[in-house]
Write a protein that holds these residues in place. Structure first.
Motif, short mmCIF file in Angstrom:
data_model
loop_
_atom_site.label_atom_id
_atom_site.label_comp_id
_atom_site.label_asym_id
_atom_site.label_seq_id
_atom_site.Cartn_x
_atom_site.Cartn_y
_atom_site.Cartn_z
N GLY A 192 66.83 89.42 28.83
CA GLY A 192 68.20 88.91 28.82
C GLY A 192 69.26 89.90 29.25
O GLY A 192 70.43 89.54 29.37
N ASP A 193 68.90 91.16 29.49
CA ASP A 193 69.86 92.17 29.91
C ASP A 193 69.66 92.52 31.38
O ASP A 193 68.52 92.69 31.82
CB ASP A 193 69.70 93.45 29.08
N LEU A 194 70.75 92.64 32.13
CA LEU A 194 70.68 93.05 33.53
C LEU A 194 70.72 94.56 33.62
O LEU A 194 71.57 95.21 33.00
CB LEU A 194 71.82 92.44 34.34
N LYS A 195 69.79 95.11 34.40
CA LYS A 195 69.73 96.56 34.59
C LYS A 195 69.76 96.85 36.09
O LYS A 195 69.14 96.13 36.88
CB LYS A 195 68.43 97.11 34.00
N ALA A 196 70.50 97.89 36.47
CA ALA A 196 70.53 98.31 37.86
C ALA A 196 69.13 98.73 38.27
O ALA A 196 68.34 99.24 37.46
CB ALA A 196 71.51 99.45 38.06
N LEU A 197 68.81 98.52 39.53
CA LEU A 197 67.47 98.75 40.02
C LEU A 197 67.52 99.39 41.40
O LEU A 197 68.31 98.98 42.25
CB LEU A 197 66.76 97.38 40.12
N GLU A 198 66.70 100.40 41.60
CA GLU A 198 66.51 100.93 42.95
C GLU A 198 65.37 100.14 43.55
O GLU A 198 64.28 100.08 42.99
CB GLU A 198 66.18 102.42 42.90
N LEU A 199 65.64 99.51 44.68
CA LEU A 199 64.64 98.66 45.31
C LEU A 199 64.35 99.19 46.71
O LEU A 199 65.04 98.87 47.67
CB LEU A 199 65.17 97.22 45.38
N GLY A 200 63.34 100.05 46.78
CA GLY A 200 63.01 100.67 48.05
C GLY A 200 64.20 101.45 48.58
O GLY A 200 64.79 102.25 47.86
N SER A 201 64.60 101.17 49.79
CA SER A 201 65.72 101.89 50.39
C SER A 201 67.07 101.30 49.98
O SER A 201 68.11 101.85 50.33
CB SER A 201 65.59 101.85 51.92
N PHE A 202 67.06 100.21 49.23
CA PHE A 202 68.31 99.58 48.81
C PHE A 202 68.69 100.07 47.41
O PHE A 202 68.12 99.66 46.40
CB PHE A 202 68.18 98.06 48.81
N THR A 203 69.65 100.98 47.37
CA THR A 203 70.15 101.50 46.11
C THR A 203 71.66 101.40 46.14
O THR A 203 72.27 101.34 47.21
CB THR A 203 69.74 102.97 45.91
N GLY A 204 72.28 101.38 45.00
CA GLY A 204 73.73 101.27 44.94
C GLY A 204 74.19 99.89 45.37
O GLY A 204 73.37 98.98 45.57
N PRO A 205 75.49 99.71 45.51
CA PRO A 205 76.03 98.40 45.89
C PRO A 205 75.46 97.93 47.24
O PRO A 205 75.40 98.69 48.20
CB PRO A 205 77.53 98.65 46.00
N LEU A 206 75.03 96.68 47.26
CA LEU A 206 74.44 96.10 48.47
C LEU A 206 75.52 95.65 49.45
O LEU A 206 76.52 95.06 49.05
CB LEU A 206 73.57 94.89 48.11
N LEU A 207 75.28 95.90 50.70
CA LEU A 207 76.12 95.36 51.77
C LEU A 207 75.67 93.94 52.08
O LEU A 207 74.52 93.58 51.81
CB LEU A 207 75.98 96.23 53.02
N PRO A 208 76.54 93.13 52.67
CA PRO A 208 76.12 91.76 53.02
C PRO A 208 74.85 91.74 53.87
O PRO A 208 73.97 90.91 53.66
CB PRO A 208 77.32 91.21 53.80
N GLU A 209 74.74 92.67 54.82
CA GLU A 209 73.58 92.70 55.70
C GLU A 209 72.30 93.02 54.92
O GLU A 209 71.24 92.47 55.22
CB GLU A 209 73.78 93.75 56.81
N GLN A 210 72.40 93.90 53.93
CA GLN A 210 71.23 94.24 53.12
C GLN A 210 70.78 93.05 52.29
O GLN A 210 69.59 92.77 52.16
CB GLN A 210 71.53 95.42 52.21
N THR A 211 71.75 92.34 51.73
CA THR A 211 71.43 91.16 50.93
C THR A 211 70.75 90.11 51.79
O THR A 211 69.79 89.45 51.37
CB THR A 211 72.71 90.59 50.28
N GLN A 212 71.21 89.96 53.03
CA GLN A 212 70.60 89.00 53.95
C GLN A 212 69.17 89.40 54.29
O GLN A 212 68.27 88.55 54.35
CB GLN A 212 71.44 88.86 55.21
N VAL A 213 68.93 90.69 54.50
CA VAL A 213 67.58 91.17 54.79
C VAL A 213 66.64 90.85 53.62
O VAL A 213 65.52 90.36 53.82
CB VAL A 213 67.58 92.70 55.08
#
Length: 82
Positions: free
Chosen positions: A37-58
Motif C-alpha cells: 500500500g505504500d509507494l516507493k521510488a524505484l530505480e528502473l534500469g537507466s530510468f532514475t529520477g523524474p521521468l521525461l514524457p519520452e521515457q514514460t512512452q518508451v
C-alpha cells in the motif's frame, strides 16, 4: 529500453521488494513500486529520477508491446492497466 531489459528490471525490483503489487510510471516523478500500500521510488534500469514524457512512452510501449487498443486508452485517459 527493450521488453527484455524491462522484464529484468521488474524481476530485480520484485525480488528487492517482497509484497509489491504495482509499478507506477508518471511523467515528472521517479518510477514507483507499490509495496503493501505504500509507494516507493524505484530505480528502473537507466530510468532514475523524474521521468521525461519520452521515457514514460518508451516504458509504456515496452510493457504493452505497442498494442493499439491499450496505447489508445493510455493516450485518451492518461493511464492504463497492463
Amino acid at each position: 529500453m527493450t521488453r527484455t531489459e524491462l522484464d529484468a528490471a521488474f524481476a530485480a525490483a520484485l525480488k528487492a521488494h517482497p509484497g509489491a503489487s504495482d509499478f507506477n510510471f508518471t511523467v515528472q516523478k521517479a518510477p514507483q513500486i507499490e509495496v503493501n500500500g505504500d509507494l516507493k521510488a524505484l530505480e528502473l534500469g537507466s530510468f532514475t529520477g523524474p521521468l521525461l514524457p519520452e521515457q514514460t512512452q518508451v516504458i509504456a510501449r515496452a510493457i504493452t508491446g505497442g498494442h493499439a487498443a491499450v496505447m489508445e486508452s493510455l493516450e485518451k485517459t492518461g493511464s492504463c492497466d497492463c
